[in-house]
Design an enzyme around this catalytic site. Structure first.
Site: not given
Ligand code: GLA
Length: 730
Positions: A526, A606
């Protein structure tokens, strides 16, 4: 009627004070001139009473008119923004206008987060209302940021009388609309699936969303949009209401008997009964409102700019963020110093900037049943003091970061054994356990002080440059063991103030420290937290495909740079899904980028991809941090591919990200329509890629490459080549 008009670049907000001293809400919408009180309809209405001073004239009722700050008790039977009771038993209030003034600059709020800006970027309107019988003052404060079309609101309640009053409801913002049929966009979810967009019509009666969990929660986010039914990403009227608060909150939308709409946001009133002694004042948290007539994307851009420039603070506000590796999903609590160093070593080789040590480094903490509260380094487990590990990480050319969860305690901890009364437990009852932990009473300054001291002792003992501040349960069993404590009616608010105090002190003491918020992922995502922590771990769900939906919903209010997003291992630990490392990287780059897996287990291929991702992230970070973000698909509706883009403010550069979703035989072609480009510019789409005009990219769209397999990802860097030219191929 005396008018109070607040103007921003593109919006107008107008209030009016009528002859009886009622503060009416007259208008909020596109910029306009004039006296909007003429729009009001004055008629006698059945069962809607009239203020005494009206005499026999029955054409004015508080039950019908749009009110700026409605209170219970003066004839308005819609849901109020404000309610009090006095110790004599008077319930409700009658708030009337006393005076108002305009000041330059933006107000701040003691102990609470608030939008900030330079003196010349804002002005403040202060409107004083009073209940004469109770001698209770209610000061409405409006912070107007004209340049970005934001108006903030906050309320101060002052007891000027001789008796204690109890505040039962004190919302921070309310908006009454006399016309229109609206839809409500809210963001709901659960742990590991936060902030899913849901759009519902505003119906007669009251719709209420919020949290009573002590935090803003995974389940509902303190941000809402009220939009016309036909409003889309690009078009139409919409209002945003965000709450800069990390505790219990409530949002209400109500369509009344005359089809008028009221929306409001504030602290949850359900458990509020805050005593206010004579002479005392109470500050409500702040709400930030915005309006645009240009659709949901424009509204998001307002909030993104607001948060990036006027909510987030500190060194990292606009700065490049370190690409980190966090050991949580790599090791959980099963590690020793050597294992950590191995991950850090690999991270350094691959070009990462920071190693973060997550849960399990302190007290007796090999499982989540013990240790919380004992903030002393487990040197046996780490193979030495924290400084040894931090120095070793620094020696690899990386920063070192640490996880903490200051608000919590395990019953199996020295802290609990010593201070059982510091945890929320109701005498005579067994507490509700969640993740085997209890909540410390952060409404008590001595508890906050103790935890602050023990954690800062650890931070001071090593070169800690980042903190992940976690909070891993919902709160109940609230009881404070302080003799004579009287503040139960606001204890959950005082808890939040304690958390803010902790964070403020951390910020003041370590101005260079990067703090990432977290609450089981995004359970406290928030604007209140963003005032203290410029990034927040977006979700404990690291599955790339699920993250697309979570980040999409989160982006309506919050800019991508605030969303912690990591590449994790496959099969994914939350969903079991397998996606390419490229796809995981593309999705995580729509946030504060990092890794959360054992880098030693990667294949050579990777590893090469990871090196490339870090190079790319650094190349594009300016767009990710400060570009305009465009949502280019709707989860659940666009099932073929997900897409989003960052566009530089000058529109000359963009980063388009695409992830294919459903895969089919004999695949139809699919085009992603870009937005926010300049139609008259020609864009080079990727190195050695095609040239397309902005107009074509926005009108027809960019062709999604057709490649067999699920969840393939593309990241296309668009750079403007020249001003529009007819010779361009497309
Ligand atoms: C929470 C966080 C995770 C991790 C664990 C550690 O769930 O969201 O990222 O830090 O706690 O216990």
């Amino acid at each position: 009627m005396e008018l109070i008009t607040l103007q921003t670049k593109n919006t107008t907000y107008q209030m009016g004070i009528n002859d009886l001293g009622f503060l009416l809400h007259l208008y909020y919408g596109p910029r306009a001139e004039g006296d909007m009180s003429r729009l009001l309809d004055a008629r006698d209405r059945g069962f809607s009473g009239n203020p005494y001073e009206m005499g026999l004239d029955r054409t004015f009722s508080t039950d019908v008119v749009p009110l700026e700050y409605p209170c219970y008790g003066n004839g308005d039977y819609r849901s109020p923004a404000f309610n009090v009771r006095s110790s004599r038993g008077v319930f409700g209030a009658d708030l009337r206008f006393k005076k108002w003034e305009m000041k330059s600059g933006k107000y701040s709020i003691p102990g609470l987060p608030a939008v900030f800006c330079d003196e010349e970027e804002a002005y403040t309107a202060e409107i004083l209302l009073e209940d004469e019988a109770l001698r209770l003052e209610v000061l409405l404060r409006y912070g107007v940021l004209p340049g970005i079309d934001v108006i903030t609101r906050s309320v101060v309640v002052r007891n000027r009388g001789k008796e204690t009053v109890y505040i039962d409801k004190v919302y921070s913002a309310c908006l009454d609309f006399i016309s229109g049929n609206y839809g409500l966009l809210h963001f709901c979810g659960r742990h590991t699936m936060e902030r899913n967009l849901e759009r519902v019509p505003v119906i007669h009666g009251k719709q209420q969303f919020g949290s009573r969990r002590g935090t803003s929660s995974h389940q509902h986010n303190p941000f809402f949009i009220l939009a016309d039914e036909e409003t889309t990403e690009d078009y139409g009227s919409c209002y945003g209401m965000a709450f800069l608060y990390s505790g219990n909150f409530s949002f209400e939308a109500e369509k009344d008997q005359y089809h008028q709409t009221r929306i409001q946001i504030g602290m949850l009133d359900e458990m509020l009964d805050a005593p206010l002694e004579p002479g005392e004042e109470f500050f409500s948290p702040e709400a930030a409102m915005a309006y645009t007539s240009e659709g949901l994307t424009a509204l998001s851009h307002i909030y993104h700019d607001l948060i990036r420039n006027h909510v987030c603070r500190g060194k990292y506000k606009n700065a490049s963020r370190p690409v980190l590796v966090n050991n949580w999903e790599a090791t959980y609590m099963d590690f020793d110093g050597e294992k950590l160093i191995e991950i850090a070593r690999r991270a350094a080789e691959l070009g990462l900037d920071m190693f973060v040590l997550d849960d399990g480094w302190f007290g007796k903490r090999d499982r989540d049943i013990s240790g919380l509260g004992d903030w002393t380094v487990n040197e046996k487990k780490l193979g030495g003091p924290l400084s040894k590990l931090a120095d070793a990480v620094n020696g690899l050319g990386m920063k070192f970061g640490l996880w903490i969860e200051p608000e919590m305690v395990n019953e199996d901890s020295d802290l609990y054994r010593e201070h059982p009364d510091w945890a929320y437990v109701i005498p005579g009852r067994k507490p509700n356990r969640c993740r085997n932990q209890l909540v410390l009473d952060f409404s008590r300054p001595e508890v906050v002080d103790y935890i602050f001291e023990s954690i800062t002792r650890v931070i001071d003992s090593a070169n800690v440059e980042y903190i992940k501040m976690d909070m891993n349960r919902s709160i109940c069993d609230v009881f404070t063991a302080v003799e004579g404590y009287q503040n139960y009616g606001k204890i959950m608010h005082e808890y939040v103030l304690g958390v803010y105090d902790f964070l403020e002190r951390l910020n003041q003491r370590y101005p260079e420290l990067l703090i990432e918020g977290c609450s089981g992922g995004g359970g406290r995502f928030d604007m209140g937290m963003l005032y203290y922590t410029p990034q927040i771990w977006c979700s404990d769900n690291t599955d790339a495909i699920e993250r697309i939906r979570i980040q999409h919903g989160t982006s309506f209010c919050y800019p991508p740079c605030t969303m912690g997003a990591h590449v994790s291992a496959v099969p994914n630990h939350q969903t079991g899904r397998i996606t390419d490392i490229k796809t995981r990287g593309v999705v995580a780059m729509a946030g504060s980028f990092g890794y959360e897996l054992d880098l030693n287990l990667l294949t050579e291929e990777e590893k090469a991809e990871v090196r490339g991702q870090i190079r790319d992230y650094k190349k594009y970070e300016h767009l990710i941090l400060s570009g305009d973000y465009y949502r280019l698909h709707t989860p659940g509706k666009d099932t073929e591919a997900a897409a989003w883009a960052f566009v530089s403010k000058d529109q000359k550069e963009a980063l388009l990200s695409i992830v294919s979703l459903d895969t089919h035989g004999n695949e139809p072609a699919n085009y992603i329509r870009l937005r926010g480009l300049r139609p008259d510019l020609v864009y080079h789409c990727g190195e050695g890629g095609e040239l397309y005009s902005g107009a074509v990219l926005m009108h027809t769209g960019y062709p999604v490459p057709i490649v067999p397999g699920e969840y393939k990802a593309w990241q296309i860097h668009l750079t403007a080549q020249s001003a529009g030219s007819l010779e361009v191929p497309l």
